[in-house]
Design a protein around this motif. Structure first.
Motif, PDB file in Angstrom:
ATOM      1  N   ALA A 191       0.828  -1.210   0.000  1.00 14.93           N
ATOM      2  CA  ALA A 191       0.000   0.000   0.000  1.00 14.93           C
ATOM      3  C   ALA A 191       0.859   1.256   0.000  1.00 14.93           C
ATOM      4  O   ALA A 191       0.579   2.225  -0.708  1.00 14.93           O
ATOM      5  CB  ALA A 191      -0.926  -0.008   1.222  1.00 14.93           C
ATOM      6  N   LEU A 192       1.935   1.220   0.790  1.00 16.17           N
ATOM      7  CA  LEU A 192       2.821   2.377   0.847  1.00 16.17           C
ATOM      8  C   LEU A 192       3.548   2.596  -0.474  1.00 16.17           C
ATOM      9  O   LEU A 192       3.927   3.723  -0.807  1.00 16.17           O
ATOM     10  CB  LEU A 192       3.850   2.185   1.968  1.00 16.17           C
ATOM     11  CG  LEU A 192       3.327   2.319   3.398  1.00 16.17           C
ATOM     12  CD1 LEU A 192       4.424   1.967   4.380  1.00 16.17           C
ATOM     13  CD2 LEU A 192       2.812   3.716   3.659  1.00 16.17           C
ATOM     14  N   GLY A 245       2.404   2.659  -3.382  1.00 20.94           N
ATOM     15  CA  GLY A 245       1.658   3.590  -4.240  1.00 20.94           C
ATOM     16  C   GLY A 245       2.027   5.026  -3.975  1.00 20.94           C
ATOM     17  O   GLY A 245       2.219   5.810  -4.901  1.00 20.94           O
ATOM     18  N   LEU A 246       2.144   5.387  -2.700  1.00 18.83           N
ATOM     19  CA  LEU A 246       2.492   6.757  -2.352  1.00 18.83           C
ATOM     20  C   LEU A 246       3.915   7.078  -2.791  1.00 18.83           C
ATOM     21  O   LEU A 246       4.200   8.168  -3.286  1.00 18.83           O
ATOM     22  CB  LEU A 246       2.351   6.961  -0.841  1.00 18.83           C
ATOM     23  CG  LEU A 246       2.676   8.356  -0.321  1.00 18.83           C
ATOM     24  CD1 LEU A 246       1.837   9.400  -1.044  1.00 18.83           C
ATOM     25  CD2 LEU A 246       2.450   8.424   1.174  1.00 18.83           C
ATOM     26  N   ALA A 260       3.887   7.671  -6.413  1.00 18.15           N
ATOM     27  CA  ALA A 260       3.240   8.946  -6.711  1.00 18.15           C
ATOM     28  C   ALA A 260       4.201  10.108  -6.520  1.00 18.15           C
ATOM     29  O   ALA A 260       4.320  10.986  -7.379  1.00 18.15           O
ATOM     30  CB  ALA A 260       2.018   9.125  -5.805  1.00 18.15           C
ATOM     31  N   SER A 288      -5.327   4.588  -7.911  1.00 24.14           N
ATOM     32  CA  SER A 288      -4.696   4.331  -6.610  1.00 24.14           C
ATOM     33  C   SER A 288      -3.694   5.427  -6.257  1.00 24.14           C
ATOM     34  O   SER A 288      -3.626   5.882  -5.114  1.00 24.14           O
ATOM     35  CB  SER A 288      -3.994   2.972  -6.622  1.00 24.14           C
ATOM     36  OG  SER A 288      -4.923   1.922  -6.800  1.00 24.14           O
ATOM     37  N   LEU A 289      -2.932   5.863  -7.252  1.00 23.49           N
ATOM     38  CA  LEU A 289      -1.946   6.909  -7.009  1.00 23.49           C
ATOM     39  C   LEU A 289      -2.615   8.238  -6.715  1.00 23.49           C
ATOM     40  O   LEU A 289      -2.164   8.995  -5.856  1.00 23.49           O
ATOM     41  CB  LEU A 289      -1.019   7.042  -8.214  1.00 23.49           C
ATOM     42  CG  LEU A 289      -0.095   5.845  -8.479  1.00 23.49           C
ATOM     43  CD1 LEU A 289       0.755   6.099  -9.707  1.00 23.49           C
ATOM     44  CD2 LEU A 289       0.777   5.563  -7.271  1.00 23.49           C
ATOM     45  N   SER A 301      -5.518   8.629  -5.319  1.00 19.75           N
ATOM     46  CA  SER A 301      -6.017   8.519  -3.946  1.00 19.75           C
ATOM     47  C   SER A 301      -4.882   8.656  -2.938  1.00 19.75           C
ATOM     48  O   SER A 301      -5.021   9.341  -1.918  1.00 19.75           O
ATOM     49  CB  SER A 301      -6.721   7.169  -3.763  1.00 19.75           C
ATOM     50  OG  SER A 301      -7.157   7.000  -2.438  1.00 19.75           O
ATOM     51  N   ALA A 302      -3.734   8.031  -3.234  1.00 16.89           N
ATOM     52  CA  ALA A 302      -2.593   8.127  -2.320  1.00 16.89           C
ATOM     53  C   ALA A 302      -2.086   9.557  -2.204  1.00 16.89           C
ATOM     54  O   ALA A 302      -1.751  10.025  -1.111  1.00 16.89           O
ATOM     55  CB  ALA A 302      -1.469   7.202  -2.811  1.00 16.89           C
ATOM     56  N   GLN A 304      -4.465  11.620  -0.045  1.00 20.66           N
ATOM     57  CA  GLN A 304      -4.255  11.328   1.373  1.00 20.66           C
ATOM     58  C   GLN A 304      -2.959  11.944   1.882  1.00 20.66           C
ATOM     59  O   GLN A 304      -2.879  12.416   3.009  1.00 20.66           O
ATOM     60  CB  GLN A 304      -4.249   9.812   1.599  1.00 20.66           C
ATOM     61  CG  GLN A 304      -5.593   9.151   1.362  1.00 20.66           C
ATOM     62  CD  GLN A 304      -6.690   9.761   2.216  1.00 20.66           C
ATOM     63  OE1 GLN A 304      -6.504  10.015   3.411  1.00 20.66           O
ATOM     64  NE2 GLN A 304      -7.835  10.030   1.608  1.00 20.66           N
ATOM     65  N   PHE A 305      -1.944  11.935   1.033  1.00 12.17           N
ATOM     66  CA  PHE A 305      -0.662  12.543   1.406  1.00 12.17           C
ATOM     67  C   PHE A 305      -0.825  14.042   1.635  1.00 12.17           C
ATOM     68  O   PHE A 305      -0.320  14.599   2.613  1.00 12.17           O
ATOM     69  CB  PHE A 305       0.354  12.264   0.300  1.00 12.17           C
ATOM     70  CG  PHE A 305       1.648  13.018   0.450  1.00 12.17           C
ATOM     71  CD1 PHE A 305       2.570  12.655   1.418  1.00 12.17           C
ATOM     72  CD2 PHE A 305       1.944  14.101  -0.368  1.00 12.17           C
ATOM     73  CE1 PHE A 305       3.763  13.348   1.556  1.00 12.17           C
ATOM     74  CE2 PHE A 305       3.127  14.795  -0.238  1.00 12.17           C
ATOM     75  CZ  PHE A 305       4.048  14.416   0.728  1.00 12.17           C
TER      76      PHE A 305
END
Length: 299
Positions: A23-24, A26-27, A30, A112-113, A115-116, A119-120
């Motif tokens: 999951a991490l 993806g961030l 990004a 997904s990116l 969304s990441a 959130q970031f």
């Protein structure tokens, strides 16, 4: 049954941790690829390098901490080796994803990116100052939002426009209502069925609209309590509306809805942070929309 078909329970505690790393990832992708900028020279301590890309010690220690929370028992040297291997393999996957331009060809990865990144951006506002004075000011500046909407109780008599005797029926209803006959009785004797039936209760306009439609709902809202309209032609028939009762929204006390006010305040802070960040990205980007023949959005 082979070992592959029957994984040992010893490996199971690592599964949530491994999923967390995925999951991490993806961030990380990004941040490193969306901006399409060269990676800066890393000045901190690195525990490994993958194709000259450092794996920071801070990330390694954070991964160990995540495992420690998930695992029963102390961290061993074997755990440390496994964590480092996971981080190396994660970096290999990320670099390969960048190499084959997975972001550009896979819509699910792009979502997904996105969304990441959102959130970031939002997480950077985690230290937003929240005091009662700030929330009370937000409450007073948004009283309409926090005040429950007006509720009204409406009844209706419906006459189908396709009836041969529609005009005669409308006149009979007018006469009966003018003579003070009971609205429900007139509806039963002279009206036609229409579905869905309006509930015999107070409803906010947003729910009433599902039964009456927008035009008739606006008419009902404007009525005084006890008023009955003349026949209104809407859609395939005629409608008489009777406003039985109305209840105005009462401004709540701040202390009673403090949590709601705080949630709304934080939501708007996050929305503003995201909007400001996107505006900054637009300013630093070279955007050419001439090929689309569409006008840029007006923000």
């Amino acid at each position: 049954m082979t070992d592959m078909e029957n994984p040992s329970t010893e490996n199971l505690p690592y599964m949530p941790f491994l999923l967390g790393l995925v999951a991490l990832a993806g961030l990380i992708v990004a941040v490193s690829t969306v901006f399409d900028t060269p990676k800066p020279d890393y000045e901190g301590t690195a525990v490994a390098f993958v194709n000259e890309v450092p794996i920071p010690e801070t990330g390694y220690l954070r991964a160990l901490s995540m495992l420690e929370q998930d695992k029963r028992g102390p961290i061993t040297d074997a755990d440390r080796i496994r964590i480092l291997d996971l981080l190396i393999e994660e970096e290999l996957l990320i670099q390969r994803a960048d190499e084959i331009n997975l972001i550009g060809i896979d819509s699910s990865v792009r979502k997904s990116l996105t969304s990441a990144m959102i959130q970031f951006i939002i997480s950077e506002n985690g230290d937003t100052e929240i005091t009662d004075d700030i929330l009370n000011s937000h409450f007073l500046n948004n009283l309409d939002y926090f005040t429950p909407s007006k509720q009204i109780w409406v009844k209706r008599i419906y006459v189908r426009g396709a009836r041969d005797d529609a005009e005669q029926r409308l006149q009979q209803i007018r006469t009966a209502l003018q003579q003070g006959e009971n609205f429900d009785t007139v509806a039963t004797q002279l009206g036609d069925e229409i579905f869905p039936e309006i509930p015999n209760s107070l409803l906010p306009p947003s729910k009433l609209q599902a039964y009456l439609g927008p035009a008739l709902t606006q008419t009902a809202i404007s009525l005084d309590e006890g008023a009955i309209t003349n026949a209104i032609r809407v859609g395939s028939g005629w409608h008489f509306l009777y406003l039985v009762q109305q209840r105005k929204g009462v401004v709540p006390e701040f202390d009673d809805i403090r949590d709601q006010v705080e949630n709304d305040y934080l939501r708007k802070v996050e929305e503003k942070a995201l909007r400001d960040y996107l505006d900054w990205l637009r300013e630093r980007a070279d955007i050419d929309q001439t090929a689309s023949q569409l006008q840029p959005a007006d923000f």
